[in-house]
Write a protein that holds these residues in place. Structure first.
Motif, PDB file in Angstrom:
ATOM      1  N   LEU A 198       0.825  -1.204   0.000  1.00 48.83           N
ATOM      2  CA  LEU A 198       0.000   0.000   0.000  1.00 48.83           C
ATOM      3  C   LEU A 198       0.860   1.255   0.000  1.00 48.83           C
ATOM      4  CD1 LEU A 198      -2.685  -0.963   2.700  1.00 48.83           C
ATOM      5  CD2 LEU A 198      -2.821  -1.271   0.220  1.00 48.83           C
ATOM      6  N   ASN A 199       0.326   2.339  -0.543  1.00 48.71           N
ATOM      7  CA  ASN A 199       1.023   3.624  -0.415  1.00 48.71           C
ATOM      8  C   ASN A 199       0.823   4.146   0.993  1.00 48.71           C
ATOM      9  OD1 ASN A 199      -1.481   5.107  -0.246  1.00 48.71           O
ATOM     10  ND2 ASN A 199      -1.638   5.036  -2.489  1.00 48.71           N
ATOM     11  N   ASP A 200       1.504   5.236   1.342  1.00 53.72           N
ATOM     12  CA  ASP A 200       1.492   5.734   2.723  1.00 53.72           C
ATOM     13  C   ASP A 200       0.084   6.068   3.214  1.00 53.72           C
ATOM     14  OD1 ASP A 200       4.180   5.417   2.858  1.00 53.72           O
ATOM     15  OD2 ASP A 200       4.686   7.528   2.577  1.00 53.72           O
ATOM     16  N   LYS A 201      -0.704   6.670   2.358  1.00 55.49           N
ATOM     17  CA  LYS A 201      -2.064   7.063   2.765  1.00 55.49           C
ATOM     18  C   LYS A 201      -2.916   5.838   3.031  1.00 55.49           C
ATOM     19  CE  LYS A 201      -6.020   9.892   1.333  1.00 55.49           C
ATOM     20  NZ  LYS A 201      -6.567  10.770   0.260  1.00 55.49           N
ATOM     21  N   GLU A 202      -2.867   4.860   2.137  1.00 59.42           N
ATOM     22  CA  GLU A 202      -3.649   3.631   2.309  1.00 59.42           C
ATOM     23  C   GLU A 202      -3.167   2.864   3.545  1.00 59.42           C
ATOM     24  OE1 GLU A 202      -4.559   2.562  -2.395  1.00 59.42           O
ATOM     25  OE2 GLU A 202      -2.641   1.994  -1.465  1.00 59.42           O
ATOM     26  N   PHE A 203      -1.860   2.851   3.755  1.00 59.78           N
ATOM     27  CA  PHE A 203      -1.278   2.186   4.922  1.00 59.78           C
ATOM     28  C   PHE A 203      -1.834   2.794   6.203  1.00 59.78           C
ATOM     29  CE2 PHE A 203       1.872   1.432   8.182  1.00 59.78           C
ATOM     30  CZ  PHE A 203       2.345   0.156   7.923  1.00 59.78           C
ATOM     31  N   PHE A 204      -1.834   4.114   6.278  1.00 59.36           N
ATOM     32  CA  PHE A 204      -2.319   4.825   7.458  1.00 59.36           C
ATOM     33  C   PHE A 204      -3.774   4.469   7.757  1.00 59.36           C
ATOM     34  CE2 PHE A 204      -4.653   8.389   9.281  1.00 59.36           C
ATOM     35  CZ  PHE A 204      -3.936   8.630  10.444  1.00 59.36           C
ATOM     36  N   TYR A 205      -4.614   4.483   6.736  1.00 57.55           N
ATOM     37  CA  TYR A 205      -6.041   4.231   6.964  1.00 57.55           C
ATOM     38  C   TYR A 205      -6.308   2.787   7.387  1.00 57.55           C
ATOM     39  CZ  TYR A 205      -7.576   8.826   5.430  1.00 57.55           C
ATOM     40  OH  TYR A 205      -7.804  10.183   5.354  1.00 57.55           O
ATOM     41  N   LEU A 206      -5.527   1.846   6.873  1.00 58.13           N
ATOM     42  CA  LEU A 206      -5.729   0.456   7.285  1.00 58.13           C
ATOM     43  C   LEU A 206      -5.277   0.246   8.730  1.00 58.13           C
ATOM     44  CD1 LEU A 206      -6.673  -2.321   6.764  1.00 58.13           C
ATOM     45  CD2 LEU A 206      -4.590  -2.817   5.476  1.00 58.13           C
ATOM     46  N   ILE A 207      -4.176   0.884   9.115  1.00 60.84           N
ATOM     47  CA  ILE A 207      -3.732   0.782  10.514  1.00 60.84           C
ATOM     48  C   ILE A 207      -4.765   1.425  11.441  1.00 60.84           C
ATOM     49  CG2 ILE A 207      -1.914   1.345  12.168  1.00 60.84           C
ATOM     50  CD1 ILE A 207      -1.248  -0.709   9.943  1.00 60.84           C
ATOM     51  N   LYS A 208      -5.359   2.482  10.993  1.00 66.56           N
ATOM     52  CA  LYS A 208      -6.416   3.129  11.780  1.00 66.56           C
ATOM     53  C   LYS A 208      -7.581   2.163  11.991  1.00 66.56           C
ATOM     54  CE  LYS A 208      -9.199   7.352  12.043  1.00 66.56           C
ATOM     55  NZ  LYS A 208      -9.564   8.622  11.350  1.00 66.56           N
ATOM     56  N   ASP A 209      -7.915   1.395  10.949  1.00 59.73           N
ATOM     57  CA  ASP A 209      -8.984   0.394  11.081  1.00 59.73           C
ATOM     58  C   ASP A 209      -8.615  -0.662  12.122  1.00 59.73           C
ATOM     59  OD1 ASP A 209     -10.571   1.601   9.173  1.00 59.73           O
ATOM     60  OD2 ASP A 209      -9.871   0.338   7.521  1.00 59.73           O
ATOM     61  N   ILE A 210      -7.361  -1.081  12.113  1.00 56.29           N
ATOM     62  CA  ILE A 210      -6.926  -2.088  13.089  1.00 56.29           C
ATOM     63  C   ILE A 210      -7.037  -1.539  14.508  1.00 56.29           C
ATOM     64  CG2 ILE A 210      -4.965  -3.464  13.899  1.00 56.29           C
ATOM     65  CD1 ILE A 210      -4.002  -3.588  10.998  1.00 56.29           C
ATOM     66  N   SER A 211      -6.655  -0.286  14.697  1.00 60.60           N
ATOM     67  CA  SER A 211      -6.679   0.306  16.040  1.00 60.60           C
ATOM     68  C   SER A 211      -8.094   0.445  16.589  1.00 60.60           C
ATOM     69  CB  SER A 211      -5.982   1.671  16.035  1.00 60.60           C
ATOM     70  OG  SER A 211      -6.743   2.626  15.326  1.00 60.60           O
ATOM     71  N   GLN A 212      -9.098   0.412  15.701  1.00 59.99           N
ATOM     72  CA  GLN A 212     -10.478   0.583  16.132  1.00 59.99           C
ATOM     73  C   GLN A 212     -11.065  -0.651  16.810  1.00 59.99           C
ATOM     74  OE1 GLN A 212     -11.978   3.668  15.961  1.00 59.99           O
ATOM     75  NE2 GLN A 212      -9.900   4.202  15.284  1.00 59.99           N
ATOM     76  N   ILE A 213     -10.306  -1.753  16.833  1.00 57.26           N
ATOM     77  CA  ILE A 213     -10.833  -2.967  17.466  1.00 57.26           C
ATOM     78  C   ILE A 213     -10.586  -2.962  18.976  1.00 57.26           C
ATOM     79  CG2 ILE A 213     -10.489  -4.279  15.342  1.00 57.26           C
ATOM     80  CD1 ILE A 213      -8.116  -5.635  16.694  1.00 57.26           C
ATOM     81  N   LYS A 214     -10.146  -1.846  19.487  1.00 59.03           N
ATOM     82  CA  LYS A 214      -9.790  -1.734  20.911  1.00 59.03           C
ATOM     83  C   LYS A 214     -10.846  -2.338  21.836  1.00 59.03           C
ATOM     84  CE  LYS A 214      -8.858   1.674  24.525  1.00 59.03           C
ATOM     85  NZ  LYS A 214      -8.633   3.111  24.846  1.00 59.03           N
ATOM     86  N   ASN A 215     -12.101  -2.058  21.581  1.00 56.25           N
ATOM     87  CA  ASN A 215     -13.168  -2.513  22.475  1.00 56.25           C
ATOM     88  C   ASN A 215     -13.590  -3.955  22.234  1.00 56.25           C
ATOM     89  OD1 ASN A 215     -13.334   0.051  23.731  1.00 56.25           O
ATOM     90  ND2 ASN A 215     -14.709   0.801  22.134  1.00 56.25           N
ATOM     91  N   ASP A 216     -12.998  -4.595  21.219  1.00 57.76           N
ATOM     92  CA  ASP A 216     -13.387  -5.956  20.868  1.00 57.76           C
ATOM     93  C   ASP A 216     -12.324  -6.993  21.227  1.00 57.76           C
ATOM     94  OD1 ASP A 216     -15.887  -5.234  19.560  1.00 57.76           O
ATOM     95  OD2 ASP A 216     -14.628  -4.357  17.993  1.00 57.76           O
ATOM     96  N   VAL A 217     -11.206  -6.543  21.799  1.00 58.56           N
ATOM     97  CA  VAL A 217     -10.121  -7.464  22.129  1.00 58.56           C
ATOM     98  C   VAL A 217      -9.605  -7.175  23.538  1.00 58.56           C
ATOM     99  CG1 VAL A 217      -9.416  -7.678  19.715  1.00 58.56           C
ATOM    100  CG2 VAL A 217      -8.298  -5.970  21.169  1.00 58.56           C
ATOM    101  N   GLU A 218      -8.922  -8.165  24.109  1.00 55.67           N
ATOM    102  CA  GLU A 218      -8.222  -7.944  25.377  1.00 55.67           C
ATOM    103  C   GLU A 218      -6.912  -7.241  25.011  1.00 55.67           C
ATOM    104  OE1 GLU A 218      -6.315  -7.499  28.523  1.00 55.67           O
ATOM    105  OE2 GLU A 218      -5.347  -9.137  27.425  1.00 55.67           O
TER     106      GLU A 218
END
Length: 348
Positions: A234-254
């Motif tokens: 991915l390019n830098d912008k796409e990379f950033f947005y996908l990592i942001k999606d991963i960080s949003q699982i905070k409330n769904d994981v230990e």
């Protein structure tokens, strides 16, 4: 676990029990799962041992404290009542605090003639030199027969399980279990391997699985490496947005468990990256499956080795982190950006 996995080591202890009495042995492995299973097999298999004459010491509040060492001293004051040998078993002996370590030196060096002192650790080099010098070190590893069984059982996809020998023995035992549905596992692995950027939501769902089940841990680990297979292109912008999606699982994981696990997996990835850079000898790779997932041969040409070493040190600290005083979203970004930076000079 089958006794045959550690049969040789346990049989030697059993047959030499009269010779090794009044000594101390430390069992060393990369994986606590191996150590815990070995401990159970050892204590249950040696006829000279009895649970009523066995004391297991575990870290309390993160450390083994001097009060626990005093308990050991009191326990060893008297001969065994029900067994031939009294046994003291220190789990995670690297967790001895300095005061406890100093207090334990004499009992490790000279246990009573009717006693054995055992220790386990995944971090031998963390022990004080004065403690290490008093132990007979015994290295334990995943038995080769287990890996051979799995490779034979799963055929071509067995290559995708290689890294579990450095990540989680429980998954390998699950894969080797005669009750495990081979066809279902094959279908699941092949599905994850074929995922693309269009399947991000499915990968994220695998990140949310409870990790107390080995099949879930299998999906989790394979999904992590598949994420990198997608991220690295991915390019830098796409990379950033996908990592942001991963960080949003905070409330769904230990949170702490999640960070520990991705840190362990990231460290395995970077370790193979360093091997790739410094050797053409594939036998030194832990996990040639990562070449297929991540495309090491395509993405590693001229990387700063020091950057990789520093990132591995960071990941190793995170994988053993015990306190939950962290910002989950920040750690997710740090994790992925630090690893990406190791490859940023070489991405095609």
């Amino acid at each position: 676990m089958s006794n045959s996995f550690f049969y040789d080591t346990i049989e030697k202890i059993q047959s030499k029990i009269d010779v090794i009495k009044a000594s101390s042995m430390c069992f060393v492995s990369e994986d606590n799962f191996i150590l815990y299973n070995f401990r159970d097999e050892l204590l249950n298999s040696v006829s000279a041992f009895n649970k009523l004459d066995t004391l297991v010491i575990k870290p309390s509040g993160g450390n083994i404290k001097i009060e626990q060492v005093r308990d050991v001293e009191e326990f060893l004051m008297y001969k065994p009542n029900y067994a031939k040998v009294k046994v003291v078993f220190f789990e995670d002996i690297d967790r001895l605090n300095v005061e406890a370590a100093n207090a334990s030196l004499k009992l490790i060096e000279e246990p009573p003639e009717y006693a054995l002192v055992f220790g386990t650790t995944t971090r031998w080099n963390y022990l004080l030199p004065t403690v290490k010098s008093r132990f007979i070190r015994v290295d334990l590893s995943i038995p080769s027969v287990l890996i051979e069984n799995i490779n034979s059982k799963y055929g071509e996809i067995g290559i995708y399980f290689n890294f579990f020998r450095h990540y989680d023995l429980g998954v390998l035992l699950f894969l080797n279990d005669e009750n495990t549905d081979i066809s279902r596992i094959k279908d699941e692995v092949e599905r994850i391997v074929k995922f693309s950027a269009k399947n991000v939501d499915e990968l994220l769902n695998n990140f949310k699985l409870p990790l107390d089940l080995p099949e879930n841990k299998l999906k989790f680990a394979l999904s992590y490496y598949k994420f990198w297979n997608i991220l690295i292109n991915l390019n830098d912008k796409e990379f950033f947005y996908l990592i942001k999606d991963i960080s949003q699982i905070k409330n769904d994981v230990e949170n702490l468990s999640f960070l520990r696990n991705i840190s362990a997996l990231g460290s395995i990835l970077l370790r193979d990256s360093m091997i790739f850079l410094n050797s053409s000898k594939w036998k030194y790779f832990w996990n040639n499956s990562l070449v297929y997932f991540f495309g090491l041969n395509e993405h590693i040409v001229d990387v700063d080795i020091e950057q990789i070493k520093n990132t591995v040190s960071y990941l190793n600290r995170m994988s053993t982190m015990r306190l939950a005083n962290f910002n989950f979203e920040m750690e997710i970004f740090t994790h992925f950006f630090r690893i990406k930076r190791c490859f940023s000079r070489t991405i095609k």
